[in-house]
Scaffold this active site. Structure first.
Site, mmCIF file in Angstrom:
data_model
loop_
_atom_site.group_PDB
_atom_site.id
_atom_site.type_symbol
_atom_site.label_atom_id
_atom_site.label_comp_id
_atom_site.label_asym_id
_atom_site.label_seq_id
_atom_site.Cartn_x
_atom_site.Cartn_y
_atom_site.Cartn_z
ATOM 1 N N GLY A 43 -2.779 33.242 43.632
ATOM 2 C CA GLY A 43 -2.002 33.730 42.501
ATOM 3 C C GLY A 43 -2.528 33.142 41.218
ATOM 4 O O GLY A 43 -3.606 32.542 41.182
ATOM 5 N N HIS A 44 -1.761 33.303 40.144
ATOM 6 C CA HIS A 44 -2.190 32.841 38.824
ATOM 7 C C HIS A 44 -1.340 31.679 38.322
ATOM 8 O O HIS A 44 -1.275 31.434 37.124
ATOM 9 C CB HIS A 44 -2.155 33.998 37.828
ATOM 10 N N GLY A 45 -0.676 30.975 39.248
ATOM 11 C CA GLY A 45 0.090 29.806 38.854
ATOM 12 C C GLY A 45 1.502 30.151 38.425
ATOM 13 O O GLY A 45 2.031 31.234 38.690
#
Length: 525
Positions: A355-357
């Site tokens: 994911g992107h955090g």
């Protein structure tokens, strides 16, 4: 006879009469022996099993049976009549029992199978879900049951109030799948399963919500938003990527509308709980809360490929008093996205990746005002994510982000563990603006692990620098993979280092900016 008194004669007649009556009653009793030994004895046996007498009131005897005759009278005693067998209670056919669930005569449990759902994964069960909800909506603290070991094909649907009773439970133990045919979606719908304007709504269980989104992911128009942090990631063997890669196309490509739905959305609701379930392969966001107050999410799983575009795990907007914990979030965008209008958000013990955090923003797009405050993210593990903890805002916005704590974040092979980006732009071109969302009171403590591109990236507004940025216990070590490695970067970022950092972050400016512009009343939250 003269000597016998009238009283003596009367007494003798009465004695003779009593003897005669006794002999007749004995005959009657003998003739009734069979009745006594069968029906009367059986009733006595049943009475012993059932306990005390049920009384002598009026009874109704069904199925054409006649009322039993009373037992014969004894000349010695008058026994109390024994009760007849208790009539069977009527069976309520509207809610037959199903495996794993019990129902009473006045049940508040509504199983979708009782409303015509097939649960075979092929028949459209949307109407059955609508009917089950309509019935449950009228009963306070009712339960809608989606039973285990069943698969329900359900199209776009809204489980809505505001006239529903409070504290409804949606017990999800089976699997709900979305249509892959374009017809149920029309020209495009913003959400697939929506719960709106409810008080005390709970979704719980061990079931699955499967958006089957692969057909949507392939059809993302080239102008669709993408994560602007891709500009910071440069592979060793090439230049910066213009766009992230997309999954390999499949047989569903080109068939779905351009507007993609969120899998599960809550709107305008109070005291919302989501626990235990799995949400996977959403066309867009997996779980969204909009204009909600009092939200608890725990022990859930979000699962979609790391390259599925814009598939945020949990998306918060205009929602207050939110608790998210003890969950595993894997997706193709932010594991948790906190948008404008959010306050008092506490996230802890979450696993994120791919994911992107976890991100605050993006905020201020199209010159809008954004207000976010009192956000805590702690005790989080991130593996193989693009970002760790991030704040992203657009140029030209207004409002503020303040009172943010990122604490005890463990990162493993994360490209950009700590990010503030006030020049965020997910379009191809963005113009320079002089206004910005103000950022202040941002604390990072105990951010530790490995990075693969850059440990810290602080890019704050020229006209409205970031203030009150505090770094404590930062220990980030490089791990060379396939990207160029960069040193920490800071621009217009002011605050303090309370401990030495690894690597040293010398670019942070200590104190406050000399010419810090004060926000106008229009900009303030």
């Amino acid at each position: 006879m003269d000597g016998i008194s009238l009283k003596s004669i009367t007494l003798m007649v009465l004695i003779a009469l009593l003897v005669w009556c006794s002999s007749i009653e004995t005959c009657i009793a003998r003739r009734g022996r069979h009745w006594r030994q069968s029906r009367y004895a059986a009733a006595a046996s049943l009475s012993k099993k059932q306990g005390a007498s049920h009384g002598h009131g009026h009874r109704s005897y069904r199925n054409g049976g006649s009322k039993p005759k009373p037992p014969p009278q004894s000349h010695k005693a008058t026994p109390s009549p024994l009760p007849s067998p208790k009539p069977k209670e009527e069976v309520i056919p509207s809610i037959p029992p199903h495996k794993g669930y019990s129902y009473g005569p006045q049940s508040s449990v509504f199983n979708v199978l009782d409303f015509g759902a097939k649960g075979n994964g092929e028949t459209d069960d949307t109407k059955a879900f609508q009917d089950a909800w309509a019935a449950a909506c009228k009963v306070e603290a009712s339960t809608v049951v989606v039973p285990a070991e069943t698969v329900f094909l359900v199209g776009p649907i809204s489980f809505s109030g505001p006239y529903c009773q409070a504290n409804i439970v949606f017990q999800l133990d089976g699997t709900i799948i979305a249509p892959t045919d374009s017809r149920p979606w029309g020209k495009g719908i913003l959400q697939w399963l929506e719960f709106s304007k409810l008080k005390g709504i709970t979704i719980q269980g061990k079931g699955i919500i499967d958006g089957r989104g692969s057909g949507w992911w392939q059809d993302a128009p080239y102008e669709d938003p993408y994560d602007d942090e891709w500009k910071l990631i440069v592979p060793l063997n090439s230049t910066v990527q213009e766009r992230p890669p997309v999954p390999v196309r499949n047989e569903l490509s080109g068939k779905m509308p351009s507007i993609k739905p969120t899998a599960l959305r809550f709107y305008g609701s109070f005291n919302v709980t989501v626990t235990g379930i799995t949400i996977q392969n959403s066309p867009l966001c997996h779980l969204k809360f909009d204009n909600c107050m009092g939200v608890v999410v725990h022990d859930i799983t979000v699962s979609s490929p790391g390259d599925s575009p814009n598939t945020d795990g949990i998306h918060l907007q205009n929602s207050n008093d939110v608790l998210i914990h003890s969950s595993d979030l894997a997706c193709g965008d932010d594991c948790v996205s906190i948008q404008t209008g959010c306050a008092n958000v506490y996230i802890h013990n979450v696993n994120c990746g791919p994911g992107h955090g976890i991100s605050i923003g993006s905020l201020g797009r199209d010159n809008t005002k954004a207000c976010v405050s009192n956000i805590t993210v702690r005790d989080v593990v991130m593996r193989n994510t693009m970002n760790g903890v991030r704040i992203k805002t657009w140029q030209g916005g207004s409002g503020s982000v303040q009172g943010v704590l990122f604490s005890n974040i463990q990162v493993s092979e994360v490209q950009l563990p700590i990010v503030i980006d006030q020049f965020y732009c997910d379009k191809r071109t963005c113009s320079n603006e002089t206004t910005a969302v103000a950022l202040s009171g941002i604390t990072y403590e105990k951010i530790r692990g490995t990075y693969t591109v850059k440990p810290v990236h602080f890019a704050c507004s020229d006209s409205l620098p970031c203030t009150g940025v505090t770094l404590t216990g930062i220990e980030l070590k490089p791990q060379q993979e396939r990207y160029h490695l960069y040193d920490p970067f800071c621009w217009q970022t002011f605050g303090e280092l309370t401990t030495p950092t690894v690597p040293p972050i010398g670019c942070l400016q200590i104190g406050k900016p000399a010419n810090n512009r004060v926000q106008s009343d229009h900009d303030a939250c």
